[in-house]
Design a protein around this motif. Structure first.
Motif, PDB file in Angstrom:
ATOM      1  N   GLY A 195       0.807  -1.219   0.000  1.00 35.17           N
ATOM      2  CA  GLY A 195       0.000   0.000   0.000  1.00 35.17           C
ATOM      3  C   GLY A 195       0.836   1.263   0.000  1.00 35.17           C
ATOM      4  O   GLY A 195       2.069   1.218  -0.022  1.00 35.17           O
ATOM      5  N   SER A 196       0.145   2.394   0.022  1.00 28.63           N
ATOM      6  CA  SER A 196       0.811   3.695   0.055  1.00 28.63           C
ATOM      7  C   SER A 196      -0.026   4.662   0.882  1.00 28.63           C
ATOM      8  O   SER A 196      -1.205   4.416   1.141  1.00 28.63           O
ATOM      9  CB  SER A 196       1.006   4.238  -1.366  1.00 28.63           C
ATOM     10  N   GLY A 197       0.602   5.763   1.286  1.00 26.94           N
ATOM     11  CA  GLY A 197      -0.084   6.754   2.108  1.00 26.94           C
ATOM     12  C   GLY A 197       0.166   6.532   3.581  1.00 26.94           C
ATOM     13  O   GLY A 197       0.683   5.479   3.993  1.00 26.94           O
ATOM     14  N   PRO A 198      -0.201   7.486   4.416  1.00 30.17           N
ATOM     15  CA  PRO A 198       0.101   7.384   5.849  1.00 30.17           C
ATOM     16  C   PRO A 198      -0.671   6.293   6.580  1.00 30.17           C
ATOM     17  O   PRO A 198      -0.240   5.828   7.625  1.00 30.17           O
ATOM     18  CB  PRO A 198      -0.258   8.769   6.385  1.00 30.17           C
ATOM     19  N   ASP A 199      -1.832   5.882   6.038  1.00 32.37           N
ATOM     20  CA  ASP A 199      -2.675   4.891   6.713  1.00 32.37           C
ATOM     21  C   ASP A 199      -2.829   3.647   5.854  1.00 32.37           C
ATOM     22  O   ASP A 199      -2.997   3.725   4.634  1.00 32.37           O
ATOM     23  CB  ASP A 199      -4.051   5.478   7.015  1.00 32.37           C
ATOM     24  N   LEU A 200      -2.776   2.496   6.490  1.00 34.34           N
ATOM     25  CA  LEU A 200      -2.962   1.214   5.817  1.00 34.34           C
ATOM     26  C   LEU A 200      -4.034   0.435   6.558  1.00 34.34           C
ATOM     27  O   LEU A 200      -3.880   0.125   7.741  1.00 34.34           O
ATOM     28  CB  LEU A 200      -1.654   0.417   5.797  1.00 34.34           C
ATOM     29  N   MET A 201      -5.137   0.121   5.856  1.00 26.60           N
ATOM     30  CA  MET A 201      -6.234  -0.631   6.467  1.00 26.60           C
ATOM     31  C   MET A 201      -6.137  -2.093   6.052  1.00 26.60           C
ATOM     32  O   MET A 201      -6.078  -2.422   4.869  1.00 26.60           O
ATOM     33  CB  MET A 201      -7.587  -0.058   6.032  1.00 26.60           C
ATOM     34  N   LEU A 202      -6.135  -2.983   7.052  1.00 26.57           N
ATOM     35  CA  LEU A 202      -6.155  -4.420   6.816  1.00 26.57           C
ATOM     36  C   LEU A 202      -7.548  -4.926   7.174  1.00 26.57           C
ATOM     37  O   LEU A 202      -7.946  -4.882   8.336  1.00 26.57           O
ATOM     38  CB  LEU A 202      -5.097  -5.121   7.660  1.00 26.57           C
ATOM     39  N   GLN A 203      -8.271  -5.381   6.166  1.00 28.72           N
ATOM     40  CA  GLN A 203      -9.651  -5.834   6.369  1.00 28.72           C
ATOM     41  C   GLN A 203      -9.729  -7.347   6.359  1.00 28.72           C
ATOM     42  O   GLN A 203      -8.958  -8.027   5.674  1.00 28.72           O
ATOM     43  CB  GLN A 203     -10.555  -5.251   5.281  1.00 28.72           C
ATOM     44  N   ASN A 204     -10.674  -7.881   7.119  1.00 28.52           N
ATOM     45  CA  ASN A 204     -10.894  -9.331   7.190  1.00 28.52           C
ATOM     46  C   ASN A 204      -9.562 -10.054   7.339  1.00 28.52           C
ATOM     47  O   ASN A 204      -9.183 -10.904   6.534  1.00 28.52           O
ATOM     48  CB  ASN A 204     -11.628  -9.824   5.933  1.00 28.52           C
ATOM     49  N   VAL A 205      -8.849  -9.714   8.390  1.00 29.05           N
ATOM     50  CA  VAL A 205      -7.476 -10.173   8.581  1.00 29.05           C
ATOM     51  C   VAL A 205      -7.410 -11.697   8.647  1.00 29.05           C
ATOM     52  O   VAL A 205      -8.178 -12.337   9.358  1.00 29.05           O
ATOM     53  CB  VAL A 205      -6.897  -9.566   9.878  1.00 29.05           C
ATOM     54  N   SER A 206      -6.484 -12.270   7.895  1.00 29.42           N
ATOM     55  CA  SER A 206      -6.240 -13.711   7.926  1.00 29.42           C
ATOM     56  C   SER A 206      -4.901 -13.986   8.599  1.00 29.42           C
ATOM     57  O   SER A 206      -4.076 -13.086   8.784  1.00 29.42           O
ATOM     58  CB  SER A 206      -6.242 -14.286   6.505  1.00 29.42           C
TER      59      SER A 206
END
Length: 424
Positions: A195-206
């Motif tokens: 990813g890029s940018g200051p924030d990274l969202m991890l969804q439905n984490v495995s």
């Protein structure tokens, strides 16, 4: 350049240094009185051969700005920053910490500033004392070292949840670009962009999203900055049983192993599966190393058949079956391109068998369709390791090739292993 022009140029420098405005007619009168000459003054305006520049300079590097004209003709070159005069001709008048100097050349000079600092950013103007005055300006920006920091050092998240990772810029001009990468010991610390940018969202984490996440700040400065966030995923056990096949030999001990990912750490039990599918717990030496759980069976007592690896923690359980057999296997495969030929490949493999291997069985597919189905005689063996090879010709780069192989010994034909992809 006439005497009048040259004298006016010198006078203009004096007036500039005094903060005054040069009156051209008065200057000429003074010069005519002094020289008693009655000459017609023809002013020539020098033409800049230097182009305006906008420079982005790394902090600590040298700033080098040009000022050249087609013919200087005795006119004076001044460097200014805003209303502050830096230099007159080849002499520096004022600059912090004595970091500026002038390198004079024919028809102009260079303004040199050593060890660039943030406060050196601005517009630098070269002034030629002609009438009207001639000026050219250079814009200087100072690129500073980036610095980034993570908001969290460690994050713990349950499998299936969502988590946000954040980093922020502490320093750096121009504003750095932020990118994210992930590495994981499970992947031999291979790095991939996520990813890029200051924030990274991890969804439905495995479970396989656990690892080290690294945010990196880069604005073109020779050194980038980075920081890390360790992500731990709470999850039930997941088992990788590898080939799921172990060859039985008659000497020493036989190790059975399965790789388990679990957090918290799993409790592992081994059992033998009888003909009715019931598990009978087995005793033996157990050990764990880097998430690989193993049990060692005495070769003289080990039963042929299926063994079950069972792992459990507070989030769930999983089990996997490993076959212990006197058939040949597992088989390890490799291929390489024959030198100086892009369409010829040498397929080489080896299989384990205590009993002599009479032949291997090779099946090759092209784009999923069977291309070759042939027996291959072993080329040589070392104790229980049997090796063979096969040359593939006329391979085409626009197609996908794959191979699978089994081996036969006195106990019968073993299972196929693969498929392995190869080709140009």
């Amino acid at each position: 350049m006439s005497l009048g022009q040259m004298s006016i140029a010198k006078l203009s420098v004096i007036y500039l240094l005094l903060g005054a405005t040069v009156n051209t007619e008065l200057a000429y009168d003074e010069i005519n009185e002094e020289s008693q000459e009655k000459e017609e003054v023809v002013e020539r305006v020098p033409i800049f051969t230097t182009e305006q520049h906008s420079k982005l300079i790394n902090q600590g590097d040298r700033i080098r700005l040009p000022c050249f004209v087609d013919k200087l003709d005795g006119f004076v070159v001044l460097w200014k920053r805003g209303e502050t005069i830096i230099s007159v001709e080849n002499r520096v008048i004022s600059f912090p910490d004595n970091r500026a100097k002038i390198e004079g050349e024919k028809n102009g000079n260079w303004l040199i500033i050593e060890s660039a600092r943030e406060q050196d950013e601005g517009t630098y103007t070269c002034h030629i004392t002609a009438f009207p005055p001639q000026e050219i300006s250079h814009r200087v920006r100072i690129r500073t070292r980036p610095e980034i920091s993570s908001v969290q050092d460690r994050v713990v998240v349950k499998e299936g949840d969502t988590v946000d990772l954040s980093c922020y810029i502490k320093a750096g001009y121009p504003y750095p670009e932020i990118t994210w990468t992930k590495s994981n010991p499970r992947d031999n610390f291979g790095v991939k962009s996520v990813g890029s940018g200051p924030d990274l969202m991890l969804q439905n984490v495995s479970y396989d999203m656990a690892g080290v996440y690294r945010c990196r700040a880069d604005n073109g400065y020779p050194v980038y900055s980075d920081d890390i966030v360790n992500v731990t995923v709470l999850h039930k056990p997941y088992i990788d049983k590898g080939d799921g096949f172990v060859h039985a030999h008659s000497k020493g001990s036989i190790p059975l192993s399965c790789r388990i990912s679990a957090y918290p750490k799993a409790k592992v039990h081994w059992s033998y599966v009888d003909h009715k599918g019931r598990g009978q717990e087995i005793s033996g030496e157990n050990w764990e190393e880097k998430s690989v759980y193993s049990v060692s069976l005495p070769a003289s007592e080990a039963k042929l058949g299926d063994y079950r690896c069972h792992a459990v923690n507070e989030f769930g359980s999983q089990q996997a079956t490993i076959k212990l057999s006197n058939l040949a296997g597992p088989i390890k495969f490799q291929s390489y391109q024959v030198e100086n030929s892009s369409s010829v490949y040498n397929l080489t493999w080896s299989g384990e068998s205590s009993a002599p291997v009479s032949q291997f069985h090779l099946i090759v597919t092209r784009d999923g369709s069977e291309l070759i189905n042939t027996p291959v005689i072993p080329s040589h063996n070392t104790e229980s390791n049997w090796t063979a090879w096969y040359i593939m010709t006329e391979l085409e780069p626009s197609h996908q090739y794959a191979a699978k192989i089994s081996a036969s010994n006195s106990h019968g034909q073993g299972p196929f292993f693969g498929p392995w992809k190869f080709g140009p």
